[in-house]
Design an enzyme around this catalytic site. Structure first.
Site, mmCIF file in Angstrom:
data_model
loop_
_atom_site.group_PDB
_atom_site.id
_atom_site.type_symbol
_atom_site.label_atom_id
_atom_site.label_comp_id
_atom_site.label_asym_id
_atom_site.label_seq_id
_atom_site.Cartn_x
_atom_site.Cartn_y
_atom_site.Cartn_z
ATOM 1 N N TYR A 175 0.841 -1.208 0.000
ATOM 2 C CA TYR A 175 0.000 0.000 0.000
ATOM 3 C C TYR A 175 0.879 1.263 0.000
ATOM 4 C CZ TYR A 175 -3.836 3.087 1.574
ATOM 5 O OH TYR A 175 -4.770 4.089 1.697
ATOM 6 N N LYS A 179 0.992 4.106 -2.907
ATOM 7 C CA LYS A 179 0.593 5.492 -2.631
ATOM 8 C C LYS A 179 1.760 6.459 -2.861
ATOM 9 C CE LYS A 179 -3.731 4.719 -1.605
ATOM 10 N NZ LYS A 179 -4.826 5.305 -2.391
HETATM 11 N N1 CAA Z 1 1.522 0.619 13.724
HETATM 12 C C1 CAA Z 1 2.057 0.304 14.941
HETATM 13 N N2 CAA Z 1 2.143 -0.958 15.410
HETATM 14 C C2 CAA Z 1 1.646 -1.924 14.635
HETATM 15 C C3 CAA Z 1 1.075 -1.677 13.375
HETATM 16 C C4 CAA Z 1 1.019 -0.320 12.929
HETATM 17 N N3 CAA Z 1 0.504 -0.018 11.739
HETATM 18 N N4 CAA Z 1 0.692 -2.851 12.834
HETATM 19 C C5 CAA Z 1 1.004 -3.789 13.725
HETATM 20 N N5 CAA Z 1 1.581 -3.253 14.819
HETATM 21 C C6 CAA Z 1 2.059 -3.957 15.991
HETATM 22 C C7 CAA Z 1 0.932 -4.574 16.817
HETATM 23 O O1 CAA Z 1 0.377 -3.641 17.723
HETATM 24 C C8 CAA Z 1 1.640 -5.706 17.500
HETATM 25 O O2 CAA Z 1 2.393 -5.179 18.581
HETATM 26 P P1 CAA Z 1 2.454 -5.965 19.989
HETATM 27 O O3 CAA Z 1 3.061 -7.297 19.650
HETATM 28 O O4 CAA Z 1 3.295 -5.096 20.844
HETATM 29 O O5 CAA Z 1 1.040 -6.068 20.440
HETATM 30 C C9 CAA Z 1 2.639 -6.172 16.450
HETATM 31 O O6 CAA Z 1 2.804 -5.067 15.530
HETATM 32 C C10 CAA Z 1 2.156 -7.371 15.660
HETATM 33 O O7 CAA Z 1 0.854 -7.097 15.194
HETATM 34 P P2 CAA Z 1 -0.261 -8.217 15.124
HETATM 35 O O8 CAA Z 1 -0.347 -8.962 16.421
HETATM 36 O O9 CAA Z 1 -1.541 -7.586 14.612
HETATM 37 O O10 CAA Z 1 0.400 -9.171 14.025
HETATM 38 P P3 CAA Z 1 -0.233 -9.946 12.823
HETATM 39 O O11 CAA Z 1 0.879 -10.645 12.111
HETATM 40 O O12 CAA Z 1 -1.425 -10.728 13.290
HETATM 41 O O13 CAA Z 1 -0.805 -8.775 11.839
HETATM 42 C C11 CAA Z 1 -0.688 -6.777 10.563
HETATM 43 C C12 CAA Z 1 0.094 -7.840 11.319
HETATM 44 C C13 CAA Z 1 -1.374 -7.417 9.353
HETATM 45 C C14 CAA Z 1 0.322 -5.737 10.100
HETATM 46 C C15 CAA Z 1 -1.792 -6.175 11.467
HETATM 47 O O14 CAA Z 1 -1.231 -5.762 12.683
HETATM 48 C C16 CAA Z 1 -2.443 -4.968 10.848
HETATM 49 O O15 CAA Z 1 -3.401 -5.107 10.080
HETATM 50 N N6 CAA Z 1 -1.939 -3.778 11.163
HETATM 51 C C17 CAA Z 1 -2.556 -2.533 10.717
HETATM 52 C C18 CAA Z 1 -1.947 -2.013 9.455
HETATM 53 C C19 CAA Z 1 -2.517 -0.650 9.210
HETATM 54 O O16 CAA Z 1 -2.225 0.299 9.902
HETATM 55 N N7 CAA Z 1 -3.362 -0.504 8.165
HETATM 56 C C20 CAA Z 1 -3.984 0.751 7.858
HETATM 57 C C21 CAA Z 1 -5.253 0.501 7.115
HETATM 58 S S1 CAA Z 1 -6.141 2.017 6.778
HETATM 59 C C22 CAA Z 1 -5.376 2.610 5.425
HETATM 60 O O17 CAA Z 1 -4.493 2.045 4.865
HETATM 61 C C23 CAA Z 1 -5.853 3.928 4.895
HETATM 62 C C24 CAA Z 1 -4.800 4.937 4.957
HETATM 63 O O18 CAA Z 1 -4.405 5.467 3.899
HETATM 64 C C25 CAA Z 1 -4.266 5.393 6.227
#
Ligand code: CAA
Length: 279
Positions: A175, A179
């Site tokens: 992503y 972007k």
């Molecule tokens: N920022 C900060 N910390 C994050 C993070 C992020 N974006 N993504 C994951 N982490 C952290 C989690 O909090 C977790 O930390 P702890 O172990 O201390 O709790 C660690 O990374 C592992 O995360 P998960 O337990 O969720 O691990 P996973 O392998 O099951 O999933 C992931 C990983 C797919 C990246 C999932 O965490 C996720 O979906 N993260 C969000 C990603 C995100 O921010 N997407 C934005 C979507 S909205 C958008 O994209 C529109 C836009 O333009 C802004």
């Protein structure tokens, strides 16, 4: 404590200005989320709207019903099905809009998807799909539209990128890359459009011209955030200086500002709307 709700932009209902009267806007991903807010905001300044959508017919029908309720009844809005990652769909949709509305003054490349995974776990398919929709799709839409705009000598192209393209984000290699790619595409198309108009002697002193700009939203309260785990979303929210998510209408108002004729001197620019997230 300041009441934030008193400062929030409300969804557009009804025509409140004429800045875009007679203009036709094509908005990809225009039937929901940020795209729907953009369509309504453009319509509130008098534009007719062609909203693209990929699969959700029911949502598109609901969008039209609400739009016609709020903006002067039938005739101002059409919807167009197509997958932006297929260049032939993009050319067909552009032609459909030209056939039905006679012109395209404004293209908003808004359609976008996420397939979040840590880079080391990201499949090649997840990488390619997100790049194909978000980045290649924007190019496939811009190319035929720009041909039409260059012929007429006026137009506005606005990309909806993301703050993630500027800052990166854990879990979003595909992503973020897509972007960020839109920023380079914006600047290149902005230079080419101005160059082509200048070369053909059509860059007028007070003209509308053709401009190409990008808006980079922060975290906006739409369905896209539903896939983000709650603990991660809480963490993200705590890093936003203004202390809340963005409302779709706060992105839409910047798009309609850039789309106006009077914004002719703004081109090749990146407009951040992110609550201060990149400071
Ligand atoms: N920022 C900060 N910390 C994050 C993070 C992020 N974006 N993504 C994951 N982490 C952290 C989690 O909090 C977790 O930390 P702890 O172990 O201390 O709790 C660690 O990374 C592992 O995360 P998960 O337990 O969720 O691990 P996973 O392998 O099951 O999933 C992931 C990983 C797919 C990246 C999932 O965490 C996720 O979906 N993260 C969000 C990603 C995100 O921010 N997407 C934005 C979507 S909205 C958008 O994209 C529109 C836009 O333009 C802004």
């Amino acid at each position: 404590m300041t009441n934030l709700s008193s400062t929030i932009v409300e969804p557009a209902t009804g025509v409140i200005g004429q800045k875009l009267a007679g203009r036709v806007a094509l908005v990809t991903g225009g039937t929901r989320g940020i795209g729907a807010a953009i369509c309504r905001s453009l319509a509130s300044q008098g534009a007719s709207v062609a909203a693209g959508y990929s699969g959700n017919k029911e949502r598109a029908a609901l969008f039209v019903k609400e739009f016609e309720r709020d903006f002067d009844g039938p005739g101002r809005v059409t919807t167009h099905q197509g997958n932006v990652s297929h260049p032939e769909d993009c050319r067909r949709v552009v032609q459909e809009v030209l056939d039905e509305h006679g012109r395209i003054d404004i293209l908003v490349n808004n359609a976008g998807i996420t397939m979040d995974k840590m880079a080391m776990k990201m499949s090649i398919e997840d990488w390619n799909t997100v790049l194909a929709v978000n980045l290649s799709g924007s190019f496939y839409m811009a190319q035929p539209t720009l041909e039409h705009m260059v012929e007429r000598g006026t137009g506005r192209i606005i990309f909806v990128s993301s703050v993630i393209g500027e800052t990166g984000n854990i879990g979003q290699a595909n992503y973020a890359a897509s972007k960020a790619g839109m920023l380079g595409l914006t600047k290149t198309l902005a230079k080419e459009a101005a160059f082509i108009l200048a070369r053909s002697g059509r860059l007028e002193e007070n003209g509308v011209g053709i401009t190409v700009n990008t808006v980079t939203p922060g975290f906006v309260a739409t369905e896209m955030l539903e896939n983000v785990p709650e603990k991660v979303l809480d963490k993200i929210k705590s890093t936003i200086p203004v202390g809340r998510l963005c409302h779709p209408d706060e992105i839409a108002r910047v798009v309609h500002f850039l789309a106006a004729d009077a914004s002719a001197y703004i081109t090749g620019q990146v407009w951040g709307v992110n609550g201060g997230l990149d400071m």
